[in-house]
Design a protein around this motif. Structure first.
Motif, short mmCIF file in Angstrom:
data_model
loop_
_atom_site.label_atom_id
_atom_site.label_comp_id
_atom_site.label_asym_id
_atom_site.label_seq_id
_atom_site.Cartn_x
_atom_site.Cartn_y
_atom_site.Cartn_z
N UNK A 187 18.86 10.19 -25.94
CA UNK A 187 20.11 10.09 -26.68
C UNK A 187 20.95 11.31 -26.18
N UNK A 188 20.13 12.41 -26.42
CA UNK A 188 20.73 13.54 -25.91
C UNK A 188 21.06 14.41 -24.70
N UNK A 189 19.55 13.41 -23.97
CA UNK A 189 19.48 13.59 -22.67
C UNK A 189 20.61 12.60 -21.64
N UNK A 190 20.47 11.15 -22.23
CA UNK A 190 21.35 10.65 -21.68
C UNK A 190 22.72 9.80 -22.38
N UNK A 191 23.45 11.29 -22.76
CA UNK A 191 24.69 11.44 -23.64
C UNK A 191 25.27 9.95 -24.36
N UNK A 192 25.52 9.18 -23.08
CA UNK A 192 26.35 7.98 -23.42
C UNK A 192 25.68 6.48 -23.13
N UNK A 193 24.05 6.95 -22.93
CA UNK A 193 23.33 5.64 -23.67
C UNK A 193 22.68 5.42 -24.15
N UNK A 194 23.06 5.70 -25.11
CA UNK A 194 22.56 4.63 -26.21
C UNK A 194 23.64 4.21 -27.42
N UNK A 195 23.09 3.06 -28.40
CA UNK A 195 23.74 2.30 -29.25
C UNK A 195 23.83 2.39 -30.55
N UNK A 196 24.60 1.59 -31.91
CA UNK A 196 24.64 1.80 -32.85
C UNK A 196 23.47 1.23 -33.22
N UNK A 227 5.73 21.37 -39.72
CA UNK A 227 6.94 20.53 -40.45
C UNK A 227 8.44 20.83 -40.62
N UNK A 228 8.82 22.61 -41.03
CA UNK A 228 10.02 23.65 -40.59
C UNK A 228 10.74 23.08 -39.19
N UNK A 229 9.94 23.48 -38.43
CA UNK A 229 11.12 23.75 -36.92
C UNK A 229 10.74 22.57 -36.88
N UNK A 230 9.98 21.42 -37.30
CA UNK A 230 10.15 19.79 -36.40
C UNK A 230 12.30 19.54 -37.07
N UNK A 231 11.60 19.63 -38.26
CA UNK A 231 12.91 19.11 -39.54
C UNK A 231 14.34 20.45 -38.64
N UNK A 232 14.29 21.14 -38.87
CA UNK A 232 15.12 21.55 -38.22
C UNK A 232 15.28 21.43 -36.67
N UNK A 233 14.38 21.54 -35.73
CA UNK A 233 14.71 20.53 -34.47
C UNK A 233 15.58 19.31 -34.22
N UNK A 234 15.01 18.27 -35.27
CA UNK A 234 15.93 16.49 -35.32
C UNK A 234 17.31 17.20 -35.74
N UNK A 235 17.09 17.75 -37.14
CA UNK A 235 18.75 18.12 -37.68
C UNK A 235 19.62 18.53 -36.33
N UNK A 236 18.87 19.54 -35.29
CA UNK A 236 19.96 19.88 -34.14
C UNK A 236 20.41 18.01 -33.42
N UNK A 237 18.84 17.70 -32.64
CA UNK A 237 19.71 16.60 -31.98
C UNK A 237 20.49 15.67 -32.71
N UNK A 238 20.41 15.32 -34.41
CA UNK A 238 21.18 14.19 -34.82
C UNK A 238 22.63 15.34 -35.34
N UNK A 239 22.87 16.73 -35.39
CA UNK A 239 24.18 16.68 -34.89
C UNK A 239 24.90 16.72 -33.70
N UNK A 240 24.18 16.49 -32.47
CA UNK A 240 24.64 16.69 -31.51
C UNK A 240 25.06 15.40 -31.31
N UNK A 241 24.47 14.56 -31.61
CA UNK A 241 24.73 13.03 -31.34
C UNK A 241 26.46 12.43 -32.12
N UNK A 242 26.17 13.72 -33.18
CA UNK A 242 26.98 13.38 -34.00
C UNK A 242 28.53 13.94 -33.70
#
Length: 237
Positions: free
Chosen positions: A174-183, A78-93
């Motif tokens: 969305x991280x891998x295909x940087x510009x292919x995600x949408x709101x 749970x801890x590692x999963x939380x940090x990994x998801x936060x990193x992905x979300x931060x990278x998208x932003x």
């Protein structure tokens, strides 16, 4: 068989009653699944299932699959999963922030500023997640104080909420295909994560659907309050 996920005994995936064991080992590879004394059904049918089938059932938000994962397995990611998801979300932003900036100056000062922007986005995402969890725990404590009467109850529900946020892993494409995600895609991911969180609360605390939705709504409102606060400060979030 190891310690169960809840730390307080195994539970029947059908009726949520406690069970002393999941199966009985008769040696020589002969196993017999335990039968629940309350509902007369197998305590945990998922111990015979392939992990892929269990994952599919969890994605479909089946109560039985959630009980199996939370009560009858030993998962400590749970801890590692939380940090990994936060990193992905931060990278998208951070990507969205860079897309909105037209500055292509390679100066070191600019690079340091961009790096700081990533750390800032990670901090904001962490604060939003914290606000969401605080909102949920506050609502549950006010509505059903007996559901969080011990420290172990609090920790177990926290782990369940972090694990049920696995839907944020959908941010990886969305991280891998940087510009292919949408709101719209990001909003659908958010809805899926909230649905998973609500199912985790119902299974863990055994709440009604109305109280569960109230807890999720409280967390969502407090999380958006944090977003509004940073926007008022002039920060892009």
């Amino acid at each position: 068989m190891g310690e169960p996920g809840g730390g307080g005994g195994y539970k029947c995936v059908e009726c949520s009653q406690e069970a002393p064991e999941l199966y009985r080992d008769y040696q020589r590879g002969v196993l017999r699944i335990a039968i629940c004394k309350s509902c007369q059904k197998p305590v945990d049918k998922y111990i015979e299932y392939d992990p892929v089938i269990i994952l599919i059932n969890a994605i479909l938000c089946k109560t039985q699959a959630y009980r199996h994962i939370l009560f009858n397995t030993q998962i400590n990611i749970h801890g590692k999963l939380c940090i990994f998801c936060l990193l992905c979300e931060a990278y998208l932003r951070w990507l969205q922030l860079q897309d909105s900036s037209q500055n292509t100056d390679p100066d070191d000062l600019i690079r340091y500023a961009k790096e700081w922007d990533f750390y800032r986005m990670f901090g904001i995402a962490s604060l939003e997640q914290t606000a969401f969890l605080v909102g949920i725990f506050t609502a549950l404590w006010l509505a059903r104080p007996e559901s969080l009467k011990t420290k172990s109850d609090f920790i177990f529900l926290l782990k369940a909420l972090l694990l049920s946020s696995y839907g944020k892993l959908l941010l990886i494409p969305a991280v891998i295909w940087e510009h292919d995600y949408t709101p719209l895609c990001l909003k659908l991911i958010k809805v899926f994560v909230l649905t998973s969180n609500s199912q985790a609360i119902r299974v863990t605390v055994n709440l009604s659907q109305k109280l569960t939705l109230l807890a999720i709504l409280s967390g969502f409102i407090l999380e958006n309050g944090v977003v509004y606060f940073f926007q008022r400060m002039g920060w892009n979030v």
